[in-house]
Enzyme design. Structure first.
Site, PDB file in Angstrom:
ATOM      1  N   LYS A 170      29.860  27.212  78.323  1.00 13.67           N
ATOM      2  CA  LYS A 170      29.046  28.431  78.229  1.00 13.67           C
ATOM      3  C   LYS A 170      28.051  28.356  79.386  1.00 13.67           C
ATOM      4  O   LYS A 170      27.022  27.701  79.293  1.00 13.67           O
ATOM      5  CB  LYS A 170      28.313  28.443  76.882  1.00 13.67           C
ATOM      6  CG  LYS A 170      27.876  29.803  76.388  1.00 13.67           C
ATOM      7  CD  LYS A 170      27.023  30.600  77.330  1.00 13.67           C
ATOM      8  CE  LYS A 170      25.543  30.391  77.216  1.00 13.67           C
ATOM      9  NZ  LYS A 170      24.784  31.170  78.236  1.00 13.67           N
ATOM     10  N   GLU A 245      19.486  17.470  79.065  1.00 12.42           N
ATOM     11  CA  GLU A 245      18.840  17.322  80.379  1.00 12.42           C
ATOM     12  C   GLU A 245      17.869  18.485  80.491  1.00 12.42           C
ATOM     13  O   GLU A 245      18.293  19.627  80.657  1.00 12.42           O
ATOM     14  CB  GLU A 245      19.886  17.411  81.497  1.00 12.42           C
ATOM     15  CG  GLU A 245      20.983  16.363  81.437  1.00 12.42           C
ATOM     16  CD  GLU A 245      20.511  14.973  81.775  1.00 12.42           C
ATOM     17  OE1 GLU A 245      19.396  14.818  82.311  1.00 12.42           O
ATOM     18  OE2 GLU A 245      21.261  14.026  81.489  1.00 12.42           O
ATOM     19  N   CYS A 279      14.911  20.858  88.727  1.00 13.22           N
ATOM     20  CA  CYS A 279      14.288  20.172  87.588  1.00 13.22           C
ATOM     21  C   CYS A 279      13.517  18.935  88.039  1.00 13.22           C
ATOM     22  O   CYS A 279      12.535  18.561  87.415  1.00 13.22           O
ATOM     23  CB  CYS A 279      15.313  19.834  86.539  1.00 13.22           C
ATOM     24  SG  CYS A 279      16.776  19.104  87.245  1.00 13.22           S
ATOM     25  N   GLU A 379       5.868  23.275  83.421  1.00 13.48           N
ATOM     26  CA  GLU A 379       6.878  23.448  84.470  1.00 13.48           C
ATOM     27  C   GLU A 379       6.833  24.899  84.952  1.00 13.48           C
ATOM     28  O   GLU A 379       7.019  25.822  84.169  1.00 13.48           O
ATOM     29  CB  GLU A 379       8.256  23.123  83.903  1.00 13.48           C
ATOM     30  CG  GLU A 379       9.333  23.146  84.952  1.00 13.48           C
ATOM     31  CD  GLU A 379      10.708  22.798  84.382  1.00 13.48           C
ATOM     32  OE1 GLU A 379      11.086  23.391  83.366  1.00 13.48           O
ATOM     33  OE2 GLU A 379      11.381  21.934  84.969  1.00 13.48           O
TER      34      GLU A 379
HETATM   35  P1  NAD Z   1      17.477  28.032  79.518  1.00 15.67           P
HETATM   36  O1  NAD Z   1      17.169  26.962  78.554  1.00 15.67           O
HETATM   37  O2  NAD Z   1      16.869  29.347  79.340  1.00 15.67           O
HETATM   38  O3  NAD Z   1      19.054  28.292  79.534  1.00 15.67           O
HETATM   39  C1  NAD Z   1      19.993  27.263  79.750  1.00 15.67           C
HETATM   40  C2  NAD Z   1      21.281  27.607  79.043  1.00 15.67           C
HETATM   41  O4  NAD Z   1      21.061  27.562  77.636  1.00 15.67           O
HETATM   42  C3  NAD Z   1      21.806  29.012  79.340  1.00 15.67           C
HETATM   43  O5  NAD Z   1      23.215  28.969  79.417  1.00 15.67           O
HETATM   44  C4  NAD Z   1      21.350  29.797  78.131  1.00 15.67           C
HETATM   45  O6  NAD Z   1      22.149  30.916  77.868  1.00 15.67           O
HETATM   46  C5  NAD Z   1      21.482  28.756  77.026  1.00 15.67           C
HETATM   47  N1  NAD Z   1      20.654  28.966  75.844  1.00 15.67           N
HETATM   48  C6  NAD Z   1      19.429  29.546  75.767  1.00 15.67           C
HETATM   49  N2  NAD Z   1      18.992  29.542  74.493  1.00 15.67           N
HETATM   50  C7  NAD Z   1      19.961  28.953  73.741  1.00 15.67           C
HETATM   51  C8  NAD Z   1      20.095  28.656  72.359  1.00 15.67           C
HETATM   52  N3  NAD Z   1      19.163  28.976  71.469  1.00 15.67           N
HETATM   53  N4  NAD Z   1      21.207  28.029  71.941  1.00 15.67           N
HETATM   54  C9  NAD Z   1      22.164  27.685  72.824  1.00 15.67           C
HETATM   55  N5  NAD Z   1      22.105  27.947  74.138  1.00 15.67           N
HETATM   56  C10 NAD Z   1      21.016  28.572  74.600  1.00 15.67           C
HETATM   57  O7  NAD Z   1      17.172  27.400  80.929  1.00 15.67           O
HETATM   58  P2  NAD Z   1      17.322  28.076  82.355  1.00 15.67           P
HETATM   59  O8  NAD Z   1      16.184  29.013  82.518  1.00 15.67           O
HETATM   60  O9  NAD Z   1      18.700  28.588  82.575  1.00 15.67           O
HETATM   61  O10 NAD Z   1      17.154  26.815  83.314  1.00 15.67           O
HETATM   62  C11 NAD Z   1      15.943  26.342  83.728  1.00 15.67           C
HETATM   63  C12 NAD Z   1      15.544  25.098  82.957  1.00 15.67           C
HETATM   64  O11 NAD Z   1      16.531  24.101  83.055  1.00 15.67           O
HETATM   65  C13 NAD Z   1      14.295  24.458  83.517  1.00 15.67           C
HETATM   66  O12 NAD Z   1      13.424  24.099  82.478  1.00 15.67           O
HETATM   67  C14 NAD Z   1      14.804  23.214  84.219  1.00 15.67           C
HETATM   68  O13 NAD Z   1      13.895  22.193  84.355  1.00 15.67           O
HETATM   69  C15 NAD Z   1      15.946  22.841  83.362  1.00 15.67           C
HETATM   70  N6  NAD Z   1      16.888  22.009  84.111  1.00 15.67           N
HETATM   71  C16 NAD Z   1      17.014  20.679  83.791  1.00 15.67           C
HETATM   72  C17 NAD Z   1      17.873  19.873  84.511  1.00 15.67           C
HETATM   73  C18 NAD Z   1      18.039  18.424  84.170  1.00 15.67           C
HETATM   74  O14 NAD Z   1      19.050  17.872  84.501  1.00 15.67           O
HETATM   75  N7  NAD Z   1      17.095  17.791  83.546  1.00 15.67           N
HETATM   76  C19 NAD Z   1      18.627  20.404  85.529  1.00 15.67           C
HETATM   77  C20 NAD Z   1      18.469  21.747  85.843  1.00 15.67           C
HETATM   78  C21 NAD Z   1      17.607  22.539  85.100  1.00 15.67           C
END
Ligand code: NAD
Length: 474
Positions: A170, A245, A279, A379
């Site tokens: 997804k 992550e 991140c 963040e």
């Molecule tokens: P997000 O959490 O909004 O979305 C990430 C994914 O999760 C998307 O596919 C989204 O549709 C899905 N999602 C959202 N709510 C959900 C739920 N309730 N149940 C299941 N899936 C759900 O994050 P984003 O805005 O896409 O990405 C940015 C974030 O990701 C930042 O906080 C960043 O630090 C983090 N990030 C972490 C790493 C790492 O490896 N630690 C790497 C890249 C990004």
């Protein structure tokens, strides 16, 4: 316009169960660049059923054979590298040159690397009278974000397939087109049907349906700490394995004896990469109070070099943010920084001039930041650096660790041993010592609210394995 109206389930492109679609916007122009299906719980049911049906056969396919498929996927992505870079530069906003190297290059390298790891990994070992066998955990639900979209997909899909798991992916609804290219490559590689499935849609709908599904054995998630907490709660109802992550607020600790110019340059680059939407971005730069003025001047100067522009132009150094929501979020943090009394050394919340109509924000540097301020604790996910003066090394370590996060960091010193001593005291998963290079085989993941589990290299493969002991008689 990029139009996608099918999902990849059970080895075929199938019509989604509902007609709703999601608009995907180009980061550089703000205009709709295409549409993808807004999947539903029914689509997830179909994808999980396909992955479940494929599990027995795939898990028993020799690792050597699985490695061949992974290599074919890497080759297939390589053949489409230019298209991938352009697609992701538009979806995310990363300048095209960097997008080619990082956004397309890393996934190509990771699929090939997992082909190698699958061939070399010992899937069983003898411990006394026991034979310990390392079996795939089962059906994996992979949920990924938009900032390094295909890289984050590759860090889940490649090791999961190498381990013998089947996958339902997804991807992010903000940057989904690269995942469709991957699915086409997977189809062309001839993977058995159901081993890899793609369902697009909104997180709370299809993401949560995947987490809740009783036939999904593990969720591997990369994204925000907010969504990670929700996923943990939902998965806990079935005692489901979850790898997370999450976010970060990484400190770059510039020690008294560091080469200040190199440290500031490295930190600003590490903060502004992908317009701060990384991140591991080094968003807090800790400098000795006595060197604050010089560091502030160097950082403000470095920010000037980040010329904003169209991500598809070769000359652009800093692209836009990925979405309108991000733009508003980042600007509100910049305003908050000013309101809370930090010194604005470069940039600011007002719209930059002379850029196309996308989601652009000025590269921003704050000085005299206190670690208790919102901009130092939360963040931001934009090109915003906070410079925090410290009085001695003890205080520097304390400030670095005074964060709910623990994903990454950096330490700078002319003496490598000194830098390593400080690096060991920082509670985070990955610390760059004097600008040490990225290593795709090193474990990647967080302490504290940055998540748990590790991705990349052999460590990433082990995430997708269950251990079983066969107690032997002889
Ligand atoms: P997000 O959490 O909004 O979305 C990430 C994914 O999760 C998307 O596919 C989204 O549709 C899905 N999602 C959202 N709510 C959900 C739920 N309730 N149940 C299941 N899936 C759900 O994050 P984003 O805005 O896409 O990405 C940015 C974030 O990701 C930042 O906080 C960043 O630090 C983090 N990030 C972490 C790493 C790492 O490896 N630690 C790497 C890249 C990004």
């Amino acid at each position: 316009m990029l139009m996608r109206d099918k999902l990849f389930i059970g080895g075929q492109w199938v019509a989604p169960s509902a007609k709703e679609t999601i608009d995907v916007h180009s980061a550089g122009t703000g205009e709709v660049m295409g549409k993808v299906p807004a999947g539903t719980e029914r689509d997830i049911d179909a994808a999980v059923a396909a992955a479940h049906a494929a599990l027995e056969g795939w898990s028993r396919t020799p690792a050597e054979k699985r490695a061949e498929y992974l290599q074919k996927i890497s080759d297939g992505l390589k053949a489409r590298a230019e298209e991938l870079a352009k697609t992701i530069a538009q979806e995310v906003g990363m300048p095209i040159k960097l997008a080619g190297r990082i956004q397309a290059g890393l996934p190509i390298a990771n699929f090939a690397n997992y082909a190698k790891i699958a061939r070399e990994f010992k899937f069983e070992e003898r411990v006394g009278n026991s034979l310990v066998v390392k079996e795939p955990v089962g059906v994996v639900g992979a949920i990924t974000p938009w900032n390094y979209p295909l890289h984050q997909i590759a860090l889940k899909v490649a090791p999961a397939l190498a381990a013998g798991c089947t996958v339902v992916l997804k991807p992010s609804e903000i940057a989904p087109f690269n995942a469709f290219i991957l699915a086409e490559v997977v189809a062309a590689a001839g993977l058995p049907k159901g081993v890899f499935n793609l369902v697009t849609g909104f997180g709370p709908v299809v993401g949560e349906a995947l987490v809740k599904h009783p036939k999904v054995d593990m969720i591997s998630f990369t994204g925000s700490t907010r969504a990670g907490k929700r996923i943990s709660e939902v998965a806990a109802q079935q005692v489901k394995r979850v790898a997370l992550e999450l976010g970060g607020k990484s400190a770059s600790v510039v020690l008294e004896d560091a080469d200040l110019a190199a440290a500031v340059k490295g930190t600003v680059n590490g903060c502004f990469l992908n317009s701060g939407q990384t991140c591991t971005a080094l968003t807090r730069m800790l400098v000795p109070a006595a060197k604050y003025e010089e560091a502030a001047k160097l950082a403000a100067e470095a920010a000037k070099g980040f010329t904003l522009g169209d991500p598809l132009a070769e000359t652009t150094r800093l692209g836009p943010l990925s979405s309108q929501m991000q733009l508003e979020r980042v600007r509100s943090y910049i305003k908050k920084g000013v309101d809370e009394g930090a010194e604005l050394l470069a940039g600011g919340a007002d719209a930059p001039e002379g850029v196309p109509g996308g989601y652009f924000v000025k590269p921003t540097i704050f000085g005299k930041v206190k670690n208790s301020m919102t901009i130092a604790q939360e963040e931001i996910f934009g090109p915003v650096l906070s410079i925090i003066p410290y009085k001695d090394e003890e205080e520097a370590v304390k400030i670095a660790n005074d964060s709910p996060y623990g994903l990454a960091g950096a330490v700078w010193s002319k003496d490598d041993a000194h830098a390593q001593t400080v690096a060991r005291r920082i509670r985070a998963g990955q610390i760059d010592v004097n600008g040490g290079a990225f290593n795709m085989n090193a474990p990647f993941g967080g302490f504290k609210q940055s998540g748990h589990g590790r991705e990349a290299g052999v460590y990433g493969l082990e995430e997708f394995l269950e251990l079983k002991s066969l107690q032997l008689k002889g």
